[in-house]
Scaffold this active site. Structure first.
Site, PDB file in Angstrom:
ATOM      1  N   ASP A   1       8.814  43.931  53.823  1.00 21.92           N
ATOM      2  CA  ASP A   1       9.256  44.536  52.565  1.00 21.92           C
ATOM      3  C   ASP A   1      10.611  43.947  52.152  1.00 21.92           C
ATOM      4  O   ASP A   1      11.613  44.652  52.074  1.00 21.92           O
ATOM      5  CB  ASP A   1       9.341  46.058  52.776  1.00 21.92           C
ATOM      6  CG  ASP A   1       9.591  46.820  51.497  1.00 21.92           C
ATOM      7  OD1 ASP A   1       9.503  46.209  50.417  1.00 21.92           O
ATOM      8  OD2 ASP A   1       9.872  48.027  51.599  1.00 21.92           O
ATOM      9  N   ARG A   2      10.628  42.640  51.888  1.00 23.36           N
ATOM     10  CA  ARG A   2      11.891  41.945  51.631  1.00 23.36           C
ATOM     11  C   ARG A   2      12.368  42.111  50.185  1.00 23.36           C
ATOM     12  O   ARG A   2      13.513  41.865  49.879  1.00 23.36           O
ATOM     13  CB  ARG A   2      11.717  40.459  51.997  1.00 23.36           C
ATOM     14  CG  ARG A   2      12.887  39.558  51.696  1.00 23.36           C
ATOM     15  CD  ARG A   2      14.132  39.961  52.477  1.00 23.36           C
ATOM     16  NE  ARG A   2      15.254  39.107  52.147  1.00 23.36           N
ATOM     17  CZ  ARG A   2      15.939  39.156  51.019  1.00 23.36           C
ATOM     18  NH1 ARG A   2      15.615  40.030  50.080  1.00 23.36           N
ATOM     19  NH2 ARG A   2      16.951  38.327  50.807  1.00 23.36           N
ATOM     20  N   LYS A   3      11.471  42.512  49.317  1.00 22.84           N
ATOM     21  CA  LYS A   3      11.793  42.696  47.890  1.00 22.84           C
ATOM     22  C   LYS A   3      12.617  41.525  47.358  1.00 22.84           C
ATOM     23  O   LYS A   3      13.739  41.677  46.883  1.00 22.84           O
ATOM     24  CB  LYS A   3      12.538  44.011  47.647  1.00 22.84           C
ATOM     25  CG  LYS A   3      11.732  45.237  48.003  1.00 22.84           C
ATOM     26  CD  LYS A   3      12.362  46.516  47.493  1.00 22.84           C
ATOM     27  CE  LYS A   3      11.590  47.743  47.881  1.00 22.84           C
ATOM     28  NZ  LYS A   3      11.662  48.068  49.322  1.00 22.84           N
ATOM     29  N   TYR A   4      12.033  40.336  47.433  1.00 22.54           N
ATOM     30  CA  TYR A   4      12.706  39.144  46.909  1.00 22.54           C
ATOM     31  C   TYR A   4      13.043  39.331  45.433  1.00 22.54           C
ATOM     32  O   TYR A   4      12.263  39.932  44.689  1.00 22.54           O
ATOM     33  CB  TYR A   4      11.795  37.923  47.070  1.00 22.54           C
ATOM     34  CG  TYR A   4      11.508  37.590  48.513  1.00 22.54           C
ATOM     35  CD1 TYR A   4      12.491  37.006  49.309  1.00 22.54           C
ATOM     36  CD2 TYR A   4      10.275  37.882  49.080  1.00 22.54           C
ATOM     37  CE1 TYR A   4      12.230  36.711  50.649  1.00 22.54           C
ATOM     38  CE2 TYR A   4      10.003  37.585  50.408  1.00 22.54           C
ATOM     39  CZ  TYR A   4      10.993  37.001  51.186  1.00 22.54           C
ATOM     40  OH  TYR A   4      10.748  36.713  52.491  1.00 22.54           O
TER      41      TYR A   4
END
Ligand code: S5P
Length: 475
Positions: free
Chosen positions: A302-305
């Site tokens: 869940d890095r939410k780039y």
């Protein structure tokens, strides 16, 4: 005066004030039409406005049990306002664009989800303007199934609206209006025939009733998925009979691996935040992958780039975490534009991967507007083999059955945390909010017995999934 006579006199007045015009006009779609309706001019004729609103109140409103009225902006707004005052039915107002700051509501006024809202519109051709208002009302949980219009151009709008569960009552149909004007010698026979001929031959494209993705089984949806990871996730859900995703928001590898030993059998997806792990290592990844294989779950980082494409391709493939090497899928914001998706696509080296785009967030006061959400969904349509689905809080965000709605912000009771996280119950997210995969973090992590708690979530979610695919939802 009878209703018939009132309508007849109204038709003549509309002709006389130039709200109905005959000649050669270009319609919105570029086609030449022999008849043109411009009801915007009625604001200059208070008598006409009053006649219209009273005709609607006394005849068309009959039998409609609505809590609110809402005019389609802008032409129908004054009519809806008058009708609201005359019929004493509260009005709602739909914005055309969400406000850029402050409250980002599309619908102004006081209302509660589940209340009925009647739509008022001037002219319907294809029905698309009414549908835009219907969409925004439904997004707020309002029931929008009825529309009253002044004129139905009889070019397919009524059928398109019916296909979207909206029934239409009109003061006039075009045939009816033409016959009145002919009878009153406002137009001649030739013109009447020309218009009727035009109507017969020029229909708006019909829209089929879209299938409700939430009523389809995960098995069926696996067949419709265009992204391999989405397909695999649907298969895992169907096989393990769970749509629970555990969010392992823990800061040491031992804690994460211990937890997964306990809850792995109950989940379809494990969501990580690699950058909060203090002792991240390749050994941890090897063990995580082996648990994924043993328990048959997928891994979502869940890095939410949210950066420009070039930076995201480096963040995704390089650095300490080398996410592209172990995560089946990742989360990304649409904010920077398509470059972010091109970057992730380019960095997968041909290995099957997936992306969940953030279409909405669960936190209070977030700055995502309905327009941003819609644009995110359109952006995704250009990357069918990369997009798994959307992180979203609402059923109406998208309707492609091959995509997955990932919904966080879930606990057994509706609450909030101290930092703005808002929680809904498993029942609510499954039956009302259209969740497919449900993310639970602290609801499980903070429980005395995480394994037992994961089982409680899994069963509560699955029970409601079965209810919705059996078509027996009581909404
Ligand atoms: O809108 C969002 C999107 C995400 S991915 N709201 C969220 O809460 N999340 C993530 O879901 C968040 O980063 C966290 O990891 C998890 C929710 O955790 P919980 O403890 O509140 O259940």
């Amino acid at each position: 005066m009878s209703e018939e006579l009132k309508l007849e006199s109204l038709a003549v007045q509309l002709f006389e004030i130039n709200a109905v015009k005959f000649g050669e006009y270009k319609s919105k779609s570029g086609i030449t039409t022999p008849v043109y309706l411009d009801l915007r001019v009625i604001v200059s004729y208070p008598d006409v406005m009053q006649i219209i609103s009273r005709l609607i109140r006394d005849h068309a409103l009959e039998g409609s049990k609505c809590d609110h009225l809402c005019g389609v902006p802008y032409t129908a707004l004054p009519i809806a306002t008058l009708l609201s005052v005359e019929a004493k039915i509260p009005m709602l107002m739909r914005r055309k664009e969400a406000k850029a700051y402050g409250t980002k509501k599309m619908i102004e006024g006081h209302y509660k989800a589940g209340q009925k809202c009647l739509i008022i519109e001037d002219v319907v051709t294809s029905g698309s303007s009414v549908l835009e208002t219907v969409k925004d009302l439904r997004r707020e949980g309002l029931v929008a199934q009825e529309a009253i219009i002044i004129l139905d151009r009889e070019q397919g709008g009524r059928e398109n609206l019916a296909a979207n569960d909206v029934s239409v009552k009109s003061l006039f149909t075009m045939t009816n209006l033409i016959n009145i004007l002919l009878k009153n010698k406002k137009i001649d026979n030739n013109m009447a025939l020309k218009v009727l001929d035009y109507l017969r031959n020029t229909k708006a494209p019909t829209s089929e009733k879209p299938e409700d993705r939430t009523q389809l089984t995960f098995e069926k949806r696996a067949e419709l998925a265009t992204n391999e990871i989405a397909k695999q996730l649907f298969d895992v859900m169907a096989t393990k009979k769970t749509n629970l995703c555990v969010s392992v928001d823990l800061t040491t590898t031992t804690c994460i691996l211990d937890l997964l030993e306990k809850v792995g059998e109950h989940v379809c997806l494990v969501k990580t935040h690699a950058d909060i792990i203090e002792d991240f290592s390749t050994d941890f990844i090897t063990r995580l992958k082996s648990l994924a294989k043993r328990f048959n779950f997928l891994i979502l980082e869940d890095r939410k780039y949210a950066d420009i494409g070039n930076t995201v391709s480096l963040q995704y493939a390089k650095g300490l975490h080398k996410v592209s090497e172990w995560a089946d899928c990742v989360t990304a914001h649409s904010l920077p534009g398509e470059g972010i998706l091109k970057a992730i696509n380019g960095a997968t080296n041909g290995v099957r991967k997936g992306v969940f785009l953030l279409a909405e967030m669960s936190s209070e006061g977030n700055l995502i507007t309905p327009e941003y959400t819609d644009k995110t969904v359109s952006m995704a349509s250009n990357f069918p083999s990369l997009i798994c689905g959307f992180v979203s809080q609402n059923k109406n965000t998208f309707n492609q059955p091959g995509l997955i709605q990932l919904t966080p912000g879930v606990q057994l009771e509706s609450t909030k945390d101290d930092l703005g996280q808002v929680y809904n119950t498993p029942e609510k997210v499954m039956l009302e909010k259209g969740a497919d995969v449900v993310v639970v973090g602290r609801g499980i992590l903070s429980a005395k017995n995480p394994a037992a708690e994961a089982l409680v979530y899994k069963e509560a979610l699955w029970k409601n999934y079965l209810k919705r695919v059996s078509g027996k939802m009581e909404l």
